[in-house]
Enzyme design. Structure first.
Site, PDB file in Angstrom:
ATOM      1  N   HIS A  98     -10.607  -0.433   0.211  1.00 15.20           N
ATOM      2  CA  HIS A  98     -10.855  -1.394  -0.866  1.00 15.20           C
ATOM      3  C   HIS A  98     -12.081  -2.265  -0.620  1.00 15.20           C
ATOM      4  O   HIS A  98     -12.516  -2.983  -1.534  1.00 15.20           O
ATOM      5  CB  HIS A  98      -9.622  -2.273  -1.088  1.00 15.20           C
ATOM      6  CG  HIS A  98      -9.361  -2.536  -2.541  1.00 15.20           C
ATOM      7  ND1 HIS A  98      -8.117  -2.829  -3.050  1.00 15.20           N
ATOM      8  CD2 HIS A  98     -10.189  -2.536  -3.614  1.00 15.20           C
ATOM      9  CE1 HIS A  98      -8.194  -3.010  -4.353  1.00 15.20           C
ATOM     10  NE2 HIS A  98      -9.444  -2.837  -4.730  1.00 15.20           N
ATOM     11  N   ASP A 125      -2.685  -4.135  -7.209  1.00 21.13           N
ATOM     12  CA  ASP A 125      -2.682  -4.111  -5.753  1.00 21.13           C
ATOM     13  C   ASP A 125      -1.463  -4.873  -5.244  1.00 21.13           C
ATOM     14  O   ASP A 125      -1.011  -5.836  -5.879  1.00 21.13           O
ATOM     15  CB  ASP A 125      -3.964  -4.792  -5.253  1.00 21.13           C
ATOM     16  CG  ASP A 125      -4.328  -4.463  -3.817  1.00 21.13           C
ATOM     17  OD1 ASP A 125      -3.414  -4.192  -3.018  1.00 21.13           O
ATOM     18  OD2 ASP A 125      -5.528  -4.512  -3.490  1.00 21.13           O
ATOM     19  N   HIS A 127      -1.782  -6.535  -2.567  1.00 21.89           N
ATOM     20  CA  HIS A 127      -2.439  -7.634  -1.868  1.00 21.89           C
ATOM     21  C   HIS A 127      -3.460  -8.307  -2.771  1.00 21.89           C
ATOM     22  O   HIS A 127      -4.001  -7.679  -3.686  1.00 21.89           O
ATOM     23  CB  HIS A 127      -3.152  -7.110  -0.614  1.00 21.89           C
ATOM     24  CG  HIS A 127      -2.292  -6.295   0.290  1.00 21.89           C
ATOM     25  ND1 HIS A 127      -2.129  -4.927   0.109  1.00 21.89           N
ATOM     26  CD2 HIS A 127      -1.532  -6.636   1.353  1.00 21.89           C
ATOM     27  CE1 HIS A 127      -1.309  -4.470   1.056  1.00 21.89           C
ATOM     28  NE2 HIS A 127      -0.935  -5.484   1.814  1.00 21.89           N
ATOM     29  N   ASP A 129      -6.380  -9.658  -1.580  1.00 22.96           N
ATOM     30  CA  ASP A 129      -7.719  -9.407  -1.030  1.00 22.96           C
ATOM     31  C   ASP A 129      -8.665 -10.567  -1.321  1.00 22.96           C
ATOM     32  O   ASP A 129      -9.860 -10.381  -1.601  1.00 22.96           O
ATOM     33  CB  ASP A 129      -8.300  -8.091  -1.580  1.00 22.96           C
ATOM     34  CG  ASP A 129      -7.506  -6.877  -1.125  1.00 22.96           C
ATOM     35  OD1 ASP A 129      -6.730  -7.009  -0.165  1.00 22.96           O
ATOM     36  OD2 ASP A 129      -7.644  -5.800  -1.751  1.00 22.96           O
ATOM     37  N   HIS A 142     -11.452  -4.962   4.120  1.00 22.23           N
ATOM     38  CA  HIS A 142     -10.845  -4.512   2.865  1.00 22.23           C
ATOM     39  C   HIS A 142      -9.937  -5.588   2.276  1.00 22.23           C
ATOM     40  O   HIS A 142      -9.482  -5.445   1.133  1.00 22.23           O
ATOM     41  CB  HIS A 142     -10.114  -3.177   3.027  1.00 22.23           C
ATOM     42  CG  HIS A 142      -8.849  -3.230   3.831  1.00 22.23           C
ATOM     43  ND1 HIS A 142      -7.920  -2.197   3.797  1.00 22.23           N
ATOM     44  CD2 HIS A 142      -8.337  -4.159   4.683  1.00 22.23           C
ATOM     45  CE1 HIS A 142      -6.903  -2.498   4.593  1.00 22.23           C
ATOM     46  NE2 HIS A 142      -7.137  -3.674   5.137  1.00 22.23           N
ATOM     47  N   ASP A 227      -5.469   0.169  -6.471  1.00 19.09           N
ATOM     48  CA  ASP A 227      -5.171   0.454  -5.070  1.00 19.09           C
ATOM     49  C   ASP A 227      -3.912   1.310  -5.007  1.00 19.09           C
ATOM     50  O   ASP A 227      -2.930   1.044  -5.717  1.00 19.09           O
ATOM     51  CB  ASP A 227      -4.956  -0.872  -4.327  1.00 19.09           C
ATOM     52  CG  ASP A 227      -4.868  -0.731  -2.819  1.00 19.09           C
ATOM     53  OD1 ASP A 227      -4.115   0.131  -2.341  1.00 19.09           O
ATOM     54  OD2 ASP A 227      -5.527  -1.525  -2.113  1.00 19.09           O
ATOM     55  N   ASP A 229      -1.643   1.213  -2.961  1.00 19.24           N
ATOM     56  CA  ASP A 229      -0.444   0.461  -2.605  1.00 19.24           C
ATOM     57  C   ASP A 229       0.075  -0.420  -3.741  1.00 19.24           C
ATOM     58  O   ASP A 229       1.076  -1.119  -3.575  1.00 19.24           O
ATOM     59  CB  ASP A 229      -0.628  -0.334  -1.314  1.00 19.24           C
ATOM     60  CG  ASP A 229      -1.569  -1.522  -1.412  1.00 19.24           C
ATOM     61  OD1 ASP A 229      -1.799  -2.029  -2.524  1.00 19.24           O
ATOM     62  OD2 ASP A 229      -2.077  -1.955  -0.362  1.00 19.24           O
ATOM     63  N   GLU A 272      -8.135   3.241  -1.401  1.00 16.40           N
ATOM     64  CA  GLU A 272      -7.162   3.232  -0.304  1.00 16.40           C
ATOM     65  C   GLU A 272      -6.350   4.523  -0.165  1.00 16.40           C
ATOM     66  O   GLU A 272      -5.349   4.554   0.548  1.00 16.40           O
ATOM     67  CB  GLU A 272      -6.217   2.029  -0.393  1.00 16.40           C
ATOM     68  CG  GLU A 272      -6.903   0.690  -0.156  1.00 16.40           C
ATOM     69  CD  GLU A 272      -7.312   0.453   1.300  1.00 16.40           C
ATOM     70  OE1 GLU A 272      -6.880   1.219   2.179  1.00 16.40           O
ATOM     71  OE2 GLU A 272      -8.057  -0.524   1.543  1.00 16.40           O
TER      72      GLU A 272
END
Length: 308
Positions: A98, A125, A127, A129, A142, A227, A229, A272
């Site tokens: 990412h 995502d 997260h 980030d 990332h 992403d 995830d 990712e």
């Protein structure tokens, strides 16, 4: 359906974290049939191959921040190609980790400023980030792209962000792993954010529809950063940052179908994917299916696979 000119841009970025494998992502998407899926929908697809980072100083081993110079090289290269391809069609950045979004979003934002339209970003995502290199405990870049392209300080040596994305133009959906430093920064920000409890209680369509309405009213460009995830690891295992409790396949397809219905998406990250962790390509195929949904594929258009 409006047919688009799509540019596939391989960004085998593997410098944003210490666990290797995302550099294989672009070719996994190609093997899973991304170009064929999009051309089958009537889009014109041009594969620009894989990028290389711009020249950069060598990184030192065992630094607090992992591979910062290599990531600076990738950012520089991605900013340039993002601006160029936005002028001609819809770029799809095939990651790569990412950290590629430091360059893709910054380049798209500069293009948006040149045509005097606001840029909005949908961040799908687990997260946020939203770290800076100084706030990151892991030292993995990332985890910093949102901090970078919204104009947070601390990115010494990186290309200057001349057109930061306003915080209120950013919507995060799918959050479920946020550390204390990010939480404090987010709570002080204007970023729209929806964690998985919000999705569980209220559904995924409402928050997305409200965000898309804001983009449409502002005549904005829309960058989508997806992403792996964002998805639950039970359906998308090929990611080094697995967090249980992610979006289901149906929720993810709904997001992508709504994006297509809106007609607003102007650029896309697929990030990712670590094929080394995949199970017979299932995550790559799912990500290709989601990309196709975002560009017009409908459920009733898809043939039922036979396993007889």
């Amino acid at each position: 359906m409006t047919h688009k000119t799509c540019f596939l841009i391989g960004a085998p970025v593997d410098s944003g974290k210490r666990r290797a494998g995302c550099l294989m992502g672009p070719d996994a998407y190609r093997t899973a049939g991304l170009a064929e899926a999009l051309s089958g929908l009537g889009h014109q697809v041009t594969d620009l191959g894989n990028l290389s980072p711009a020249p950069h100083d060598p990184d030192v081993k065992d630094g607090v921040i992992f591979a910062p110079n290599q990531t600076i090289g990738w950012t520089t290269a991605l900013v340039e190609i993002a601006q160029h391809t936005m002028a001609e069609g819809l770029p799809i950045f095939l990651g790569g980790d990412h950290s590629l979004s430091l360059g893709s979003v910054s380049g798209v934002a500069t293009y948006a400023a040149s045509v005097k339209r606001p840029l909005y970003v949908l961040w799908l995502d687990a997260h946020t980030d939203f770290h800076t290199p100084q706030s990151s405990d892991s030292g993995n870049l990332h985890g910093t792209p949102v901090g970078y392209f919204t104009g947070r300080s601390g990115f010494d040596g990186f290309p200057e962000v001349t057109n930061p994305v306003p915080q209120e133009n950013l919507c995060m959906i799918g959050l479920r792993s946020v550390d204390s430093a990010e939480r404090q920064a987010l709570e002080a920000s204007k970023i729209y954010r929806h964690d998985m409890r919000d999705i569980d209680e209220n559904g995924i369509a409402g928050p997305l529809a409200r965000f898309l309405n804001r983009v449409a009213k502002a005549n904005g460009l829309l960058h989508v950063s997806l992403d792996v995830d964002f998805l639950d690891p039970s359906v998308a295992p090929a990611v080094g940052t697995t967090v249980p409790g992610g979006a289901t396949v149906r929720e993810a397809h709904l997001v992508c179908e709504m994006l297509h219905d809106s007609g607003l998406m102007t650029s896309l990250d697929l990030v990712e994917l670590n094929p080394f962790l995949d199970e017979r390509g299932r995550t790559a195929h799912l990500m290709v299916d989601l990309c196709a949904s975002a560009l017009g594929r409908r459920v009733f258009d898809r043939p039922t696979r036979s396993y007889n």
